[in-house]
Every structure is written in C-alpha cells, then in structure tokens.
Design a protein around this motif. Structure first.
Motif, PDB file in Angstrom:
ATOM      1  N   HIS A 150       0.832  -1.209   0.000  1.00  0.00           N
ATOM      2  CA  HIS A 150       0.000   0.000   0.000  1.00  0.00           C
ATOM      3  C   HIS A 150       0.867   1.259   0.000  1.00  0.00           C
ATOM      4  O   HIS A 150       0.618   2.201  -0.771  1.00  0.00           O
ATOM      5  CB  HIS A 150      -0.915  -0.019   1.218  1.00  0.00           C
ATOM      6  CG  HIS A 150      -1.894   1.114   1.270  1.00  0.00           C
ATOM      7  ND1 HIS A 150      -2.829   1.339   0.278  1.00  0.00           N
ATOM      8  CD2 HIS A 150      -2.089   2.105   2.187  1.00  0.00           C
ATOM      9  CE1 HIS A 150      -3.562   2.397   0.580  1.00  0.00           C
ATOM     10  NE2 HIS A 150      -3.113   2.884   1.734  1.00  0.00           N
ATOM     11  N   GLN A 152       3.958   1.490  -0.997  1.00  0.00           N
ATOM     12  CA  GLN A 152       4.650   1.565  -2.289  1.00  0.00           C
ATOM     13  C   GLN A 152       3.738   2.126  -3.372  1.00  0.00           C
ATOM     14  O   GLN A 152       4.149   2.934  -4.209  1.00  0.00           O
ATOM     15  CB  GLN A 152       5.163   0.173  -2.672  1.00  0.00           C
ATOM     16  CG  GLN A 152       5.875   0.099  -4.014  1.00  0.00           C
ATOM     17  CD  GLN A 152       4.941  -0.290  -5.141  1.00  0.00           C
ATOM     18  OE1 GLN A 152       4.090  -1.173  -4.975  1.00  0.00           O
ATOM     19  NE2 GLN A 152       5.065   0.359  -6.286  1.00  0.00           N
ATOM     20  N   SER A 153       2.471   1.732  -3.322  1.00  0.00           N
ATOM     21  CA  SER A 153       1.507   2.259  -4.279  1.00  0.00           C
ATOM     22  C   SER A 153       1.285   3.763  -4.068  1.00  0.00           C
ATOM     23  O   SER A 153       1.198   4.537  -5.037  1.00  0.00           O
ATOM     24  CB  SER A 153       0.179   1.513  -4.149  1.00  0.00           C
ATOM     25  OG  SER A 153      -0.790   2.033  -5.018  1.00  0.00           O
ATOM     26  N   GLU A 157       2.323   5.551  -7.362  1.00  0.00           N
ATOM     27  CA  GLU A 157       1.135   5.839  -8.168  1.00  0.00           C
ATOM     28  C   GLU A 157       0.460   7.144  -7.774  1.00  0.00           C
ATOM     29  O   GLU A 157      -0.129   7.817  -8.610  1.00  0.00           O
ATOM     30  CB  GLU A 157       0.146   4.670  -8.064  1.00  0.00           C
ATOM     31  CG  GLU A 157       0.716   3.362  -8.626  1.00  0.00           C
ATOM     32  CD  GLU A 157      -0.209   2.184  -8.397  1.00  0.00           C
ATOM     33  OE1 GLU A 157      -1.411   2.414  -8.125  1.00  0.00           O
ATOM     34  OE2 GLU A 157       0.267   1.029  -8.477  1.00  0.00           O
ATOM     35  N   ARG A 208       6.077  -7.485  -6.563  1.00  0.00           N
ATOM     36  CA  ARG A 208       5.067  -7.565  -7.630  1.00  0.00           C
ATOM     37  C   ARG A 208       5.593  -8.333  -8.849  1.00  0.00           C
ATOM     38  O   ARG A 208       4.813  -8.781  -9.686  1.00  0.00           O
ATOM     39  CB  ARG A 208       4.635  -6.159  -8.040  1.00  0.00           C
ATOM     40  CG  ARG A 208       3.998  -5.357  -6.905  1.00  0.00           C
ATOM     41  CD  ARG A 208       3.568  -3.972  -7.374  1.00  0.00           C
ATOM     42  NE  ARG A 208       3.079  -3.152  -6.277  1.00  0.00           N
ATOM     43  CZ  ARG A 208       1.833  -3.168  -5.800  1.00  0.00           C
ATOM     44  NH1 ARG A 208       0.952  -3.992  -6.353  1.00  0.00           N
ATOM     45  NH2 ARG A 208       1.475  -2.378  -4.806  1.00  0.00           N
ATOM     46  N   LEU A 232      -4.539  -5.114  -3.775  1.00  0.00           N
ATOM     47  CA  LEU A 232      -3.315  -4.303  -3.758  1.00  0.00           C
ATOM     48  C   LEU A 232      -2.370  -4.672  -4.889  1.00  0.00           C
ATOM     49  O   LEU A 232      -1.256  -4.153  -4.965  1.00  0.00           O
ATOM     50  CB  LEU A 232      -2.608  -4.473  -2.414  1.00  0.00           C
ATOM     51  CG  LEU A 232      -3.327  -3.850  -1.209  1.00  0.00           C
ATOM     52  CD1 LEU A 232      -2.742  -4.364   0.096  1.00  0.00           C
ATOM     53  CD2 LEU A 232      -3.240  -2.328  -1.272  1.00  0.00           C
TER      54      LEU A 232
END
Length: 473
Positions: A150, A152-153, A157, A208, A232
């Motif tokens: 989360h 990292q996103s 992003e 990922r 996620l």
C-alpha cells in the motif's frame, strides 16, 4: 524416488528468517518426493556461531535438503539496520549467481525456481537471468505485506512521500486493517528515514515481479489482510503457516524448566524479546520495578545491547545485578528468575506460563498463538513488529504496553517505557475479566493454527497448490 525438481532457497541470515525458511524446506520435501532444496547460507560478519548452527540444522533435515555456505563478506557496521540488511543481501548477489549457475549446469534435477527471503527481493534478477521463476517467502504476516504494498503504491502511483507524514495528523486507510491508522504514531520508523523508506518500498515494488508469494500466516488468523492483497496488486499469494520449529528440546541443561515445573499452571509472566532483544540499564530498572510491584511470578530473559553504533548481536550480562535495582534479585528470589538467552519454544510450551511480554516479532507471535499464551505487546523496533502488534490487539489476543514505542540501538534510543506503563500492561495481561476473555480467544485461535497445517486445513491445501505450481512447469 529421486527428486525431479529443485528449488534454491535464499534466506536472510537472521535466526528468525533462516529457521523458518529451513522449516519451509523440510515441509516441502516431506510433502512431495519430486522436490529437493538447496539452501544458500550467507554469513554475518559478526556471527561466529553460524557454522555450528548450520551443522545443527543440517543434522535435522532430510537427504533432499543440502546447505551451501557462501563466502563471508565484510560490511561497515555504522549504518541503519535497514541499510545494513539491504547492502548485506546485495553484496552476496554475485555469490548467489555463481551458486545457481553451478546448480543449473547439472541439469538434473531441473532447476525449478528460487525461493527468496522477503529482504532479498532483488535476487529476482538472478532468476530472470537463468529463466526460472522466483517466489518470495514472506517471513512475516499478510498485514505487513499489505502495508508495504500500500505504501509503495502511494509513493509510485499517487506520488506521496511517506517520510513527510512524520509528526502529522494524517490517518491512512490500510485495506488490511479494519480502521484507519494515524500515520505519525503507528507507521514503522523506517518509513520516516529517506534512505530506509526507499529501500523498503523498492522491495515491495519487486514483490510484484515474483511469480507468487508464500506468506507465513494462515487464513483464519488474517482473513481481511489475505483477502486485501489481491486488491493491492500482489501476485498469487499462498498462506502456508504457521511455519515454526516447535520441537521442544530436552530439559537437559535447561535448569529453568525445572524451576517452571514447580510453579502453578498459568502463573508465570515470561518476558523475552527475540534474538535482537536487549535493554540498557535505565530500561532494565523500569522493567524490574514493574515486575516487583506487580507481584507476579516471572521469568525474564535480559540481554545486553551492543555498543552504540554497532550492528552486533546482543549478549548475556555477565552479572544482571549490575543493571538492576539494588537488592532486586534477593527480594524476588522466591517468585522470579532473571536469565540470559532463553529456550523460548520450550518455555512457551510449559503449562506454568500464563502470559508473554513480547516485542511482537512474527515468529514469537505465531509461537505464542500455537501454544495458546496471551501476549502483552511491546514492539521494540519497526516493520513486522508494528503490524503484528496491530493485528493481535485488534483480534483481542493481546494487551498493549506501549504501542508507539520507537527504539533503535544503532542510532540511539528514543525514550524509555516507564515502570507504570509496564506494570499496567502486565496486570491487563494477567488479571481481571478481560484477561480471561483474552485467554479464551487465544486458545481458540491456537486450535485454528494447528488445524490449518493438518491435512485438509487451509495452509495444508495452500501449500499443495504451490507444489503443483512448481512441479507442473
């Protein structure tokens, strides 16, 4: 039947990571004759006992598991804990590549993939080079994995800088927890250091790229976090835990177990803080005062921290009395013991243990659940301990002592937990109606943990799916 598929395990050298990955390897070869495992061992520059430890591990495993010791590399001791781990793993990348090349050249059994420790995700590059899949073995729980993904996103992003949250009132809505958490109070402290934040979140980005992630948890313990991982963007996740070395060693040499035999059931508070757990004089005196005032029987594993700025393992105090209140050992001789290193599994398995004051390391958390021992949670550092703490408190399996304590022996301590806070946590753990309810809940989850790994259980079935994934390629 000779194995047809070989997995290469690449663990981090810390005891909690190495032992759980060895147990994972044992489980795999026991479950399926098609599999063999080679475990690559890295040596800490300050660990003089690794060779004897590996000899002991090798004596306990099947013929289809072998160990390969990689060359010891030197490292600068003056660095943050997270940066040390990162550079330690990176420094062994060429050695790992050479070892994998040698295995790949043999041809039989076929090289089926790499199983990589959560701290060594950059080793996925080695798998790509040899055209084999990489699987991350996440030695912590699903909630912590979800937090990493989360954050990292948010960074990559939504272009949020997690380090900017220090001191803020921002609450983050983590999909793996029921309620939003105030970032400045509960986020791991690694997130607030720029270099450490980058390292941690770069690891999550690499997760990922793995074919799948094996998580040392079970679905019944973390249903919400396990379910949240798909949203996620995680690759396939296999909850395969609890993966533990729960073999209770012989009592021979463990005088403390004889002492426990003389105590009433569920009467002793056990204080133990993992392989890196240690306290300086100031904090040790606060713990001692709390124990004496509480009046409960206790078994306390007290260890000396390394010198400030040194990334070394803790060691036992030559004389614990030197850091304890004057006369403490004499006054409490009838009800308590202060020791150095403790045989934690053997102690938690003993019926005299009624509560566990723990740093919330993931292996310690799973062991306490397995043996049905409620926790007084006192996370000592960052990362997994924070999320294990949040989980066990949210599930009603633990009382809290200090939920936002920050401490780093490399860069210096950040505050001392007072005797009042510690005593309050011990009393919540051991007495009253709430403690009784907590004990009941822990027993219930303990039964679920054991069923999960039995034939037909959730983790048993999850591991079967992983094995077919590996062998069907």
């Amino acid at each position: 039947m000779s194995a047809s598929s070989e997995l290469v395990f690449i663990p981090f050298a810390a005891a909690g990571h190495l032992v759980s990955m060895v147990e994972m390897a044992k489980l795999l070869v026991d479950r399926d004759d098609r599999l063999s495992v080679t475990i690559l061992i890295m040596k800490f520059p300050f660990d003089s006992e690794i060779d004897s430890r590996i000899e002991s591990l090798a004596a306990s495993v099947a013929a289809r598991i072998r160990f390969v010791l990689l060359p010891r590399r030197s490292h600068s001791p003056r660095t943050s804990r997270r940066a040390f781990i990162h550079h330690f793993m990176e420094s062994h990348k060429a050695d790992v590549r050479d070892a994998v090349a040698e295995l790949s050249a043999r041809g039989s059994p076929r090289l089926a993939g790499l199983v990589i420790d959560m701290f060594g995700a950059s080793m996925i590059d080695v798998g790509v080079e040899f055209g084999v899949p990489s699987y991350v073995f996440f030695t912590s729980g699903a909630a912590f994995l979800g937090v990493m993904l989360h954050l990292q996103s948010l960074r990559d992003e939504q272009h949020m800088d997690p380090t900017s949250l220090k001191g803020s009132d921002v609450e983050l809505d983590f999909p793996c927890f029921a309620n939003p958490l105030p970032a400045a109070k509960f986020l791991p402290m690694d997130v607030f250091r720029e270099e450490d934040c980058r390292i941690s979140l770069d690891l999550a980005l690499r997760y990922r790229k793995a074919k799948s992630i094996l998580v040392n948890t079970f679905a019944e313990l973390e249903p919400r976090p396990v379910e949240a991982l798909a949203s996620l963007g995680a690759p396939a996740v296999y909850p395969v835990g609890p993966i533990l070395n729960i073999k209770v060693e012989s009592k021979r040499g463990f005088e403390i177990l004889d002492w426990l035999d003389q105590q009433p059931d569920a009467s002793v508070v056990f204080l133990c803080f993992g392989s890196k757990g240690c306290f300086d004089e100031h904090q040790a005196k606060e713990i001692a005062q709390a124990l004496e005032r509480s009046g409960y029987r206790f078994l306390w594993s007290l260890r000396r921290p390394p010198a400030k700025g040194k990334l070394e393992a803790p060691c036992d105090y030559a004389d614990p009395a030197e850091v304890l209140p004057e006369g403490f050992l004499n006054r409490t001789a009838g009800v308590g013991r202060v020791i150095g290193w403790a045989p934690q599994v053997a102690v938690l398995a003993h019926p005299a243990i009624g509560g566990f004051v723990s740093h919330c390391g993931w292996n310690s958390t799973l062991e306490s659940i397995w043996f049905g021992v409620p926790i007084a949670a006192w996370p000592q550092q960052a990362e997994q301990q924070f999320n294990a703490f949040q989980l066990v408190v949210e599930l009603g399996l633990a009382a809290d002592i200090k939920m936002d304590h920050r401490r780093d022996f490399v860069e210096g301590s950040d505050g001392v937990v007072t005797a009042d806070e510690i005593e309050g946590g011990i009393r919540k753990l051991m007495e009253g109606e709430e403690a009784g309810e907590r004990r009941k809940k822990v027993k219930e989850v303990s039964e679920k943990s054991r069923k999960a790994v039995m034939e037909g259980g959730s983790s048993y079935s999850s591991l079967a799916r992983f094995i077919e994934d590996v062998c069907s390629q």
